[in-house]
Design a protein around this motif. Structure first.
Motif, mmCIF file in Angstrom:
data_model
loop_
_atom_site.group_PDB
_atom_site.id
_atom_site.type_symbol
_atom_site.label_atom_id
_atom_site.label_comp_id
_atom_site.label_asym_id
_atom_site.label_seq_id
_atom_site.Cartn_x
_atom_site.Cartn_y
_atom_site.Cartn_z
ATOM 1 N N PHE A 90 42.088 22.024 104.118
ATOM 2 C CA PHE A 90 40.893 21.530 104.812
ATOM 3 C C PHE A 90 39.770 21.333 103.805
ATOM 4 C CE2 PHE A 90 36.937 22.173 107.210
ATOM 5 C CZ PHE A 90 37.109 21.209 108.203
ATOM 6 N N ASP A 91 39.145 20.162 103.852
ATOM 7 C CA ASP A 91 38.011 19.847 102.986
ATOM 8 C C ASP A 91 36.724 20.149 103.748
ATOM 9 O OD1 ASP A 91 35.945 18.689 101.526
ATOM 10 O OD2 ASP A 91 37.198 17.048 100.792
ATOM 11 N N PRO A 92 36.014 21.232 103.387
ATOM 12 C CA PRO A 92 34.819 21.600 104.159
ATOM 13 C C PRO A 92 33.685 20.581 104.056
ATOM 14 C CG PRO A 92 35.017 22.955 102.178
ATOM 15 C CD PRO A 92 36.279 22.166 102.281
ATOM 16 N N LYS A 93 33.662 19.818 102.967
ATOM 17 C CA LYS A 93 32.603 18.822 102.817
ATOM 18 C C LYS A 93 32.828 17.635 103.759
ATOM 19 C CE LYS A 93 31.456 19.890 98.003
ATOM 20 N NZ LYS A 93 31.369 19.361 96.619
ATOM 21 N N LYS A 94 34.074 17.185 103.820
ATOM 22 C CA LYS A 94 34.385 16.045 104.675
ATOM 23 C C LYS A 94 34.792 16.465 106.090
ATOM 24 C CE LYS A 94 35.838 13.152 100.784
ATOM 25 N NZ LYS A 94 36.930 12.348 100.179
ATOM 26 N N LYS A 95 34.961 17.790 106.267
ATOM 27 C CA LYS A 95 35.311 18.360 107.575
ATOM 28 C C LYS A 95 36.610 17.772 108.132
ATOM 29 C CE LYS A 95 30.473 19.340 108.737
ATOM 30 N NZ LYS A 95 30.588 20.722 108.214
ATOM 31 N N ARG A 96 37.577 17.621 107.275
ATOM 32 C CA ARG A 96 38.912 17.153 107.670
ATOM 33 C C ARG A 96 39.913 17.568 106.604
ATOM 34 N NH1 ARG A 96 39.992 12.668 104.552
ATOM 35 N NH2 ARG A 96 38.203 11.488 103.746
ATOM 36 N N GLN A 98 42.486 17.250 103.585
ATOM 37 C CA GLN A 98 42.598 16.378 102.428
ATOM 38 C C GLN A 98 43.650 15.297 102.681
ATOM 39 O OE1 GLN A 98 43.673 19.257 99.434
ATOM 40 N NE2 GLN A 98 41.552 19.670 98.852
#
Length: 240
Positions: A90-96, A98
């Motif tokens: 999970f990419d916390p910056k993009k909230k989705r 990878q």
């Protein structure tokens, strides 16, 4: 639907389960297995089923393990020290999630495999969605497959094995799973969606392609609308 790591049931893949059990019980267990087949048919469920069976030292020919077993419970909770899962994070910056499995994720396995097994048995690495590895990640995995430590098992799960490096595939024993029979999909869908109308369930099962994952997606309100349109289109295309 139960997540693969916590699912005690495996339907439609007895032959593959028996092949893994036979190899382990006869001392012929290859260090890397590639479990392929269409999406949503139980590939990850089989991988987790085998992982917990192996880590528990079980001997059942169908890889079954009592859900009350401590190994089963720890794996279901993602808390077994001798199991590592590599997947898109999970990419916390993009909230989705990878878009791919990156090299740093794969490199975690190098450290993991150099550890002494916490419970004195096997170490298992599951690569869930192996086709999502980028080039650097795939090359890092290849190096690890080329020099396997003792009592370590790789389970690569992929719905697109053709996208993997040929050198990775050549180092794995293949287990290709087929789509589920319609009656199996119908049974699983009825259990997961007991309030679904029988006509809707029949329509979804017919369009599922033998995938319970696809069937569950079609059971959403948007999926039901799509299924109805698809059925109408198929009916209009039939010769009169």
């Amino acid at each position: 639907m139960i997540e693969p790591r916590a699912n005690p049931a495996l339907l439609g893949h007895d032959k593959a389960a028996n092949a893994l059990a036979d190899a382990a019980l006869c001392g012929r267990l290859h260090h890397a297995w590639l479990i392929g087949g269409p999406p949503g048919i139980g590939k990850a469920t089989l991988a987790y089923r085998f992982a917990r069976w192996l880590l528990a030292g079980a001997t059942s020919p169908d890889l079954s393990l009592d859900p009350a077993n401590p190994v089963f419970r720890r794996i279901a909770a993602g808390a077994h020290a001798d199991l590592l899962v590599i997947e898109r994070l999970f990419d916390p910056k993009k909230k989705r999630l990878q878009g791919e499995i990156v090299v740093d994720t794969v490199r975690r396995a190098a450290d993991f495999l150099h550890l002494t097994p916490a419970e004195g048995g096997w170490r298992v690495v599951i690569v869930d969605g192996a086709e999502a590895m980028n080039r650097n990640a795939a090359n890092a995995l290849l190096k690890l497959l080329e020099d396997p430590p003792p009592r370590a098992i790789w389970l690569l799960v992929s719905h697109a094995p053709g996208r993997l490096l040929p050198t990775i595939k050549s180092r794995c024993r293949r287990l290709d799973l087929a789509a589920l029979p319609q009656e199996t999909v119908d049974r699983l869908l009825a259990e997961a969606q007991p309030d679904l109308a029988s006509a809707d369930r029949a329509r979804i099962v017919a369009l599922s392609g033998g995938s319970i994952g696809q069937a569950l997606a079609l059971a959403s309100p948007e999926g039901l609308a799509f299924a109805e349109l698809a059925e109408t289109a198929l009916a209009s295309a039939r010769p009169t």
